[in-house]
Design an enzyme around this catalytic site. Sequence first.
Site, mmCIF file in Angstrom:
data_model
loop_
_atom_site.group_PDB
_atom_site.id
_atom_site.type_symbol
_atom_site.label_atom_id
_atom_site.label_comp_id
_atom_site.label_asym_id
_atom_site.label_seq_id
_atom_site.Cartn_x
_atom_site.Cartn_y
_atom_site.Cartn_z
ATOM 1 N N CYS A 132 -4.894 -5.545 -13.695
ATOM 2 C CA CYS A 132 -3.565 -4.979 -14.423
ATOM 3 C C CYS A 132 -3.113 -3.612 -13.981
ATOM 4 C CB CYS A 132 -4.035 -4.854 -15.771
ATOM 5 S SG CYS A 132 -2.953 -4.101 -16.933
ATOM 6 N N CYS A 163 -2.840 -0.735 -16.176
ATOM 7 C CA CYS A 163 -4.056 -0.276 -16.522
ATOM 8 C C CYS A 163 -4.523 0.723 -15.276
ATOM 9 C CB CYS A 163 -4.882 -1.480 -16.503
ATOM 10 S SG CYS A 163 -4.736 -2.596 -18.105
#
Length: 118
Positions: free
Chosen positions: A45, A48
């Site tokens: 991600c 993230c």
Amino acid sequence: MATETTPDTDAEPSDEPVAVSSADELDGLVETEDVVLVDFYADWCGPCTMLEPVVERLAEETGATVAKVDVDVNQQLASAYGVRGVPTLVLFADGTQVEEVVGVQPEGQLRSLVDSYT
């Protein structure tokens, strides 16, 4: 003669994020720490990855214990907390879930959120 003392690790939150790999571990943190910020993330991600240094600073500079949960490894745990997208940050205070934030947020906003419970 000097004596060594071991620091009481339960006395204050860790200044580094704690990797959590089970519901029992997370429950234990939530029960024993006053304020816990849980970062549900995935290695693939991009947002993230962008949020990771912010989460690390919050662990180091606030009174909250910061936990990290890899949703790919802990799918059941993520599902139990209703995580549908990453990053998702869940904040617990005094054993109760009090906030949930999905997506990348500015550091100041997250810091204010954590500080309002510490």
